[in-house]
Design a protein around this motif. Structure first.
Motif, short mmCIF file in Angstrom:
data_model
loop_
_atom_site.label_atom_id
_atom_site.label_comp_id
_atom_site.label_asym_id
_atom_site.label_seq_id
_atom_site.Cartn_x
_atom_site.Cartn_y
_atom_site.Cartn_z
N VAL A 274 50.20 73.00 -36.36
CA VAL A 274 48.97 73.53 -35.76
C VAL A 274 48.44 74.57 -36.74
O VAL A 274 48.96 75.69 -36.82
CB VAL A 274 49.23 74.13 -34.36
N ARG B 49 52.10 65.41 -37.57
CA ARG B 49 50.75 65.32 -37.02
C ARG B 49 50.15 66.71 -37.09
O ARG B 49 50.86 67.71 -37.00
CB ARG B 49 50.76 64.81 -35.58
N GLU C 96 47.27 69.91 -26.54
CA GLU C 96 47.02 68.51 -26.16
C GLU C 96 47.95 67.56 -26.91
O GLU C 96 48.56 66.67 -26.31
CB GLU C 96 45.56 68.15 -26.42
N LYS C 97 48.07 67.75 -28.23
CA LYS C 97 48.92 66.85 -29.03
C LYS C 97 50.39 67.02 -28.69
O LYS C 97 51.14 66.04 -28.65
CB LYS C 97 48.67 67.05 -30.52
N ARG D 256 44.19 74.84 -28.91
CA ARG D 256 43.85 73.94 -27.80
C ARG D 256 44.26 72.51 -28.15
O ARG D 256 44.89 71.82 -27.37
CB ARG D 256 42.35 74.04 -27.49
N GLU D 257 43.89 72.07 -29.36
CA GLU D 257 44.27 70.73 -29.82
C GLU D 257 45.79 70.61 -29.95
O GLU D 257 46.37 69.56 -29.65
CB GLU D 257 43.59 70.45 -31.16
N GLY D 258 46.44 71.69 -30.36
CA GLY D 258 47.89 71.70 -30.48
C GLY D 258 48.58 71.46 -29.13
O GLY D 258 49.54 70.70 -29.04
N ALA E 234 47.16 69.49 -35.80
CA ALA E 234 46.15 69.96 -34.85
C ALA E 234 45.44 71.13 -35.53
O ALA E 234 46.09 71.93 -36.21
CB ALA E 234 46.80 70.41 -33.55
N GLU E 235 44.13 71.22 -35.36
CA GLU E 235 43.35 72.22 -36.09
C GLU E 235 43.15 73.53 -35.34
O GLU E 235 42.59 74.47 -35.90
CB GLU E 235 42.02 71.62 -36.52
N ASN E 236 43.60 73.61 -34.09
CA ASN E 236 43.53 74.85 -33.34
C ASN E 236 44.53 74.78 -32.19
O ASN E 236 45.13 73.73 -31.93
CB ASN E 236 42.10 75.11 -32.82
N ASP F 292 44.62 75.64 -39.01
CA ASP F 292 43.19 75.37 -39.21
C ASP F 292 42.77 75.29 -40.67
O ASP F 292 41.74 74.70 -40.98
CB ASP F 292 42.34 76.43 -38.49
N VAL G 59 38.89 78.75 -31.82
CA VAL G 59 38.98 78.06 -30.53
C VAL G 59 40.08 78.67 -29.68
O VAL G 59 39.82 79.24 -28.64
CB VAL G 59 39.13 76.53 -30.64
#
Length: 176
Positions: free
Chosen positions: A19, A41, A51-52, A47-49, A43-45, A21, A69
């Motif tokens: 995770v 994998r 989810e993933k 929140r995305e982290g 994640a760019e922030n 950015d 974010v």
């Protein structure tokens, strides 16, 4: 190729969620991890982290602390509150190696802390350590935080010191 296969089989866990950015950090860390046989994998922030992590269930999460974010502190607090992912070790990554930053990351729920620029050997030691602890926790059905405290969570270098500085000072002086 056989030694690479043996190396991959000897390490517990192969899936790491990064995770982060910053594209340059993403590229560098992903390259190092994939070159060592990890599945990565990104994640760019935060929140995305989250989810993933929930969808993919990695074996370990490398979490940048300062992102847009949602930052790493908030994302880690949320992850550690989610029953399905709370036992996944989270290693904080941050360029903000100021006094108190390590403590803030650990207080947010991170299991360990690595400052940037990343020392490759230190990062791999920490990853292998936490993957082994997570495997032990799963095997014994013991919460990760309930296992004996780890010396790895102790700050390995005094503030401002580099690991190379410590190597020379840790060498005993020859006897006269």
């Amino acid at each position: 190729a056989a030694s690479t296969l043996a190396s991959m089989q000897s390490k517990p866990g192969r899936r790491i969620l990064l995770v982060e950015d910053d594209p340059a950090n993403q590229y560098t860390i992903e390259y190092l991890l994939k070159n060592d046989g990890y599945e990565v994998r990104i994640a760019e922030n935060g929140r995305e982290g989250i989810e993933k992590a929930g969808a993919w269930r990695p074996d370990l999460i490398l979490m940048d602390m300062m992102m847009p974010v949602m930052g790493g502190h908030e994302a880690t607090r949320e992850l550690k509150g989610m029953s399905e992912v709370k036992e996944i070790p989270v290693i904080a990554l941050t360029a903000a190696a100021m006094t108190g930053d390590r403590e803030k990351a650990l207080a947010a729920g991170c299991d360990d802390y690595v400052s940037k620029p990343i020392d490759q050997d230190q990062l791999f030691r920490r990853i292998q350590h936490w993957l082994a602890r997570a495997a032990e926790a799963r095997a014994t059905r013991t919460p990760l935080k309930s296992l004996d405290p780890s010396p790895e969570t102790a700050d390995p270098t005094p503030s401002g010191a580099e690991p190379s500085d410590l190597a020379s000072s840790a060498t005993p002086a020859p006897e006269a």
